[in-house]
Design a protein around this motif. Structure first.
Motif, PDB file in Angstrom:
ATOM      1  N   PRO A   1      -0.357  -1.672   7.475  1.00 15.25           N
ATOM      2  CA  PRO A   1      -0.034  -0.751   8.563  1.00 15.25           C
ATOM      3  C   PRO A   1       1.074   0.267   8.288  1.00 15.25           C
ATOM      4  CG  PRO A   1       0.967  -2.885   8.971  1.00 15.25           C
ATOM      5  CD  PRO A   1       0.126  -3.038   7.732  1.00 15.25           C
ATOM      6  N   PHE A   2       1.922  -0.004   7.286  1.00 14.45           N
ATOM      7  CA  PHE A   2       3.110   0.822   7.075  1.00 14.45           C
ATOM      8  C   PHE A   2       3.073   1.497   5.711  1.00 14.45           C
ATOM      9  CE2 PHE A   2       4.637  -3.343   8.951  1.00 14.45           C
ATOM     10  CZ  PHE A   2       4.544  -2.933  10.276  1.00 14.45           C
ATOM     11  N   LEU A   3       3.800   2.610   5.614  1.00 11.64           N
ATOM     12  CA  LEU A   3       4.216   3.151   4.328  1.00 11.64           C
ATOM     13  C   LEU A   3       5.706   2.869   4.216  1.00 11.64           C
ATOM     14  CD1 LEU A   3       3.885   4.765   1.720  1.00 11.64           C
ATOM     15  CD2 LEU A   3       4.256   6.855   3.052  1.00 11.64           C
TER      16      LEU A   3
ATOM     17  N   VAL B   1       0.057   2.255  -4.075  1.00 10.05           N
ATOM     18  CA  VAL B   1       1.136   3.174  -4.417  1.00 10.05           C
ATOM     19  C   VAL B   1       0.777   4.537  -3.830  1.00 10.05           C
ATOM     20  CG1 VAL B   1       2.334   4.327  -6.316  1.00 10.05           C
ATOM     21  CG2 VAL B   1       1.611   1.932  -6.557  1.00 10.05           C
ATOM     22  N   VAL B   2       1.703   5.144  -3.101  1.00 12.93           N
ATOM     23  CA  VAL B   2       1.487   6.485  -2.552  1.00 12.93           C
ATOM     24  C   VAL B   2       2.390   7.465  -3.301  1.00 12.93           C
ATOM     25  CG1 VAL B   2       1.606   7.944  -0.502  1.00 12.93           C
ATOM     26  CG2 VAL B   2       0.864   5.557  -0.298  1.00 12.93           C
ATOM     27  N   ILE B   3       1.773   8.493  -3.841  1.00 14.41           N
ATOM     28  CA  ILE B   3       2.491   9.467  -4.665  1.00 14.41           C
ATOM     29  C   ILE B   3       3.276  10.434  -3.784  1.00 14.41           C
ATOM     30  CG2 ILE B   3       2.200  11.354  -6.331  1.00 14.41           C
ATOM     31  CD1 ILE B   3       1.758   8.582  -7.507  1.00 14.41           C
ATOM     32  N   GLY B   4       4.513  10.741  -4.192  1.00 14.37           N
ATOM     33  CA  GLY B   4       5.362  11.661  -3.440  1.00 14.37           C
ATOM     34  C   GLY B   4       5.659  12.964  -4.149  1.00 14.37           C
TER      35      GLY B   4
ATOM     36  N   LEU C   1       8.393   6.065 -11.614  1.00  9.37           N
ATOM     37  CA  LEU C   1       8.740   5.625 -10.269  1.00  9.37           C
ATOM     38  C   LEU C   1       9.428   6.714  -9.460  1.00  9.37           C
ATOM     39  CD1 LEU C   1       9.828   1.925 -10.849  1.00  9.37           C
ATOM     40  CD2 LEU C   1       7.573   2.848 -10.264  1.00  9.37           C
ATOM     41  N   ASP C   2       9.976   7.743 -10.123  1.00 10.12           N
ATOM     42  CA  ASP C   2      10.548   8.875  -9.405  1.00 10.12           C
ATOM     43  C   ASP C   2       9.480   9.696  -8.682  1.00 10.12           C
ATOM     44  OD1 ASP C   2      13.087   8.217 -10.274  1.00 10.12           O
ATOM     45  OD2 ASP C   2      13.013   9.570 -12.003  1.00 10.12           O
ATOM     46  N   HIS C   3       8.212   9.460  -9.010  1.00 12.59           N
ATOM     47  CA  HIS C   3       7.110  10.201  -8.411  1.00 12.59           C
ATOM     48  C   HIS C   3       6.401   9.410  -7.319  1.00 12.59           C
ATOM     49  CE1 HIS C   3       7.960  12.293 -12.153  1.00 12.59           C
ATOM     50  NE2 HIS C   3       7.311  13.331 -11.673  1.00 12.59           N
ATOM     51  N   VAL C   4       6.920   8.234  -6.999  1.00 16.02           N
ATOM     52  CA  VAL C   4       6.316   7.367  -5.987  1.00 16.02           C
ATOM     53  C   VAL C   4       7.067   7.531  -4.680  1.00 16.02           C
ATOM     54  CG1 VAL C   4       5.873   4.975  -5.328  1.00 16.02           C
ATOM     55  CG2 VAL C   4       5.494   5.716  -7.696  1.00 16.02           C
ATOM     56  N   ALA C   5       6.314   7.833  -3.601  1.00 15.95           N
ATOM     57  CA  ALA C   5       6.936   7.939  -2.276  1.00 15.95           C
ATOM     58  C   ALA C   5       7.158   6.565  -1.666  1.00 15.95           C
ATOM     59  CB  ALA C   5       6.053   8.774  -1.345  1.00 15.95           C
ATOM     60  N   GLY C   6       6.161   5.691  -1.815  1.00 18.94           N
ATOM     61  CA  GLY C   6       6.284   4.384  -1.191  1.00 18.94           C
ATOM     62  C   GLY C   6       5.084   3.518  -1.460  1.00 18.94           C
ATOM     63  N   TYR C   7       5.053   2.386  -0.751  1.00 17.60           N
ATOM     64  CA  TYR C   7       4.044   1.360  -0.999  1.00 17.60           C
ATOM     65  C   TYR C   7       3.424   0.906   0.312  1.00 17.60           C
ATOM     66  CZ  TYR C   7       6.568   1.258  -5.416  1.00 17.60           C
ATOM     67  OH  TYR C   7       7.162   1.621  -6.598  1.00 17.60           O
ATOM     68  N   ALA C   8       2.190   0.412   0.209  1.00 19.65           N
ATOM     69  CA  ALA C   8       1.468  -0.065   1.382  1.00 19.65           C
ATOM     70  C   ALA C   8       0.521  -1.185   0.971  1.00 19.65           C
ATOM     71  CB  ALA C   8       0.687   1.083   2.036  1.00 19.65           C
ATOM     72  N   VAL C   9      -0.006  -1.868   1.978  1.00 19.87           N
ATOM     73  CA  VAL C   9      -1.027  -2.892   1.771  1.00 19.87           C
ATOM     74  C   VAL C   9      -2.388  -2.211   1.748  1.00 19.87           C
ATOM     75  CG1 VAL C   9      -2.022  -5.030   2.651  1.00 19.87           C
ATOM     76  CG2 VAL C   9       0.400  -4.540   3.042  1.00 19.87           C
ATOM     77  N   SER C  10      -3.249  -2.600   0.812  1.00 20.11           N
ATOM     78  CA  SER C  10      -4.596  -2.042   0.707  1.00 20.11           C
ATOM     79  C   SER C  10      -5.604  -3.160   0.512  1.00 20.11           C
ATOM     80  CB  SER C  10      -4.665  -1.062  -0.472  1.00 20.11           C
ATOM     81  OG  SER C  10      -5.910  -0.391  -0.507  1.00 20.11           O
ATOM     82  N   ASN C  11      -6.753  -3.013   1.130  1.00 16.92           N
ATOM     83  CA  ASN C  11      -7.871  -3.943   0.939  1.00 16.92           C
ATOM     84  C   ASN C  11      -8.991  -3.184   0.244  1.00 16.92           C
ATOM     85  OD1 ASN C  11      -9.816  -5.940   1.060  1.00 16.92           O
ATOM     86  ND2 ASN C  11      -9.641  -6.298   3.258  1.00 16.92           N
ATOM     87  N   ASP C  12      -9.169  -3.449  -1.038  1.00 20.43           N
ATOM     88  CA  ASP C  12     -10.213  -2.783  -1.831  1.00 20.43           C
ATOM     89  C   ASP C  12     -11.524  -3.537  -1.632  1.00 20.43           C
ATOM     90  OD1 ASP C  12     -11.720  -1.405  -3.696  1.00 20.43           O
ATOM     91  OD2 ASP C  12     -10.841  -2.428  -5.420  1.00 20.43           O
ATOM     92  N   VAL C  13     -12.117  -3.364  -0.445  1.00 18.30           N
ATOM     93  CA  VAL C  13     -13.368  -4.062  -0.130  1.00 18.30           C
ATOM     94  C   VAL C  13     -14.438  -3.617  -1.120  1.00 18.30           C
ATOM     95  CG1 VAL C  13     -15.028  -4.593   1.690  1.00 18.30           C
ATOM     96  CG2 VAL C  13     -12.647  -4.065   2.291  1.00 18.30           C
ATOM     97  N   SER C  14     -15.271  -4.579  -1.541  1.00 13.31           N
ATOM     98  CA  SER C  14     -16.239  -4.331  -2.620  1.00 13.31           C
ATOM     99  C   SER C  14     -17.581  -4.983  -2.288  1.00 13.31           C
ATOM    100  CB  SER C  14     -15.724  -4.926  -3.945  1.00 13.31           C
ATOM    101  OG  SER C  14     -14.420  -4.466  -4.242  1.00 13.31           O
ATOM    102  N   GLU C  15     -18.659  -4.331  -2.699  1.00  9.47           N
ATOM    103  CA  GLU C  15     -19.987  -4.942  -2.634  1.00  9.47           C
ATOM    104  C   GLU C  15     -20.421  -5.207  -4.065  1.00  9.47           C
ATOM    105  OE1 GLU C  15     -23.533  -6.621  -1.567  1.00  9.47           O
ATOM    106  OE2 GLU C  15     -23.209  -5.254  -3.232  1.00  9.47           O
TER     107      GLU C  15
END
Length: 283
Positions: free
Chosen positions: A187-189, A131-134, A147-161
């Protein structure tokens, strides 16, 4: 439309992919896609410029996809937000959102190499809805406002060790989440109002072409609206901040799959938001 940043690391240029799939240069509107742009009604201004035919075509051959939002002030992560993932981790589902932080410098492009850190034995993948805040979110009155405060959405990989996260942690998770390259984004927002139902998107991950995770955001314990509302009670979310909303079951921590090794290839995707591909290297 889809907002993108294209070019070498640190030299990305802002662009938009229109509804016909044509990439257009956003440099006349903004120097970058960042919190300042989003807070200044950047998505609506982009739509107007597209409608007016004011954005020139951008030649994209050979251009790298960078993260679709530049320099997030914070990367806030929600832990164990899918019941089945909590179970495979050996935990009861949380009754309140569990949060941890990743440094913003973990954020890289969706196809950049991911480094297995020195001393790692258990590097793992996690497909997540970002979630990207707007608009600034502080002490919201209800989830309905969120949701009025959200600009948009994207794919994220929360890589973890996982050794760093669980054995070296001292009780917190950030050591296992904060290594360089540990948050491919994009790749996109995609603007929030162009995602028909954020709580019913399919998420999938693959390693070396073999399926790992396959779930839907409907399985979230805490919805996007609830997460943004809850976080706003404890911290200020600024435009451009990123929230990773948790990962579904099917990670290596479950014991069902091997951990990542140099040369492995991760691919993750979310319905309507795009697909990432990263090769594993070493630090």
């Amino acid at each position: 439309m889809k907002l993108v940043r294209l070019g070498d690391p640190g030299r990305e240029r802002p662009a938009v992919i229109d509804d016909r799939g044509v990439t257009r240069d956003l440099s006349s509107l903004t120097s970058d896609i960042d919190g300042t742009f989003l807070a200044a009604d950047g998505i609506a201004r982009t739509r107007r410029a597209l409608a007016e035919g004011a954005l020139p075509v951008l030649e994209t051959d050979g251009l790298r996809f960078g993260p679709p939002v530049a320099r997030p002030g914070a990367v806030v992560c929600i832990g164990q937000n899918y019941a089945a993932h909590a179970a495979e981790s050996g935990s009861e589902p949380p009754t309140r959102p569990v949060i941890f932080f990743k440094p913003p410098n973990t954020v890289v492009g969706p196809h950049d190499e991911v480094e297995i850190p020195r001393g790692s034995a258990r590097t793992d993948w996690e497909v997540e809805l970002a979630v990207v805040i707007g608009r600034t979110a502080r002490y919201l009155d209800s989830p309905e406002q969120a949701l009025d405060h959200v600009a948009g959405y994207a794919v994220s990989n929360d890589v973890s060790e996982r050794d760093f996260q669980l054995e070296h942690s001292g009780g917190q998770w950030s050591k296992g989440k904060s290594c360089a390259t540990f948050n491919p984004l994009g790749p996109f927002l995609v603007p929030a109002d162009e995602v028909p139902d954020v709580q019913d998107l399919r998420l999938r991950s693959f390693v070396n072409g073999e399926p790992r995770q396959d779930s839907r955001t409907a399985d979230m314990i805490f919805s996007v609206a609830q997460i943004v509302y809850d976080l706003s009670q404890y911290l200020v979310l600024d435009p451009g901040d990123v929230i990773n909303t948790g990962t579904p079951e099917g990670v290596a921590l479950s014991g069902r799959f091997p951990y990542l090794e140099p040369g492995d290839v991760m691919e993750i995707e979310i319905e309507g938001l795009g697909r990432q591909r990263q090769t594993l290297g070493t630090a």
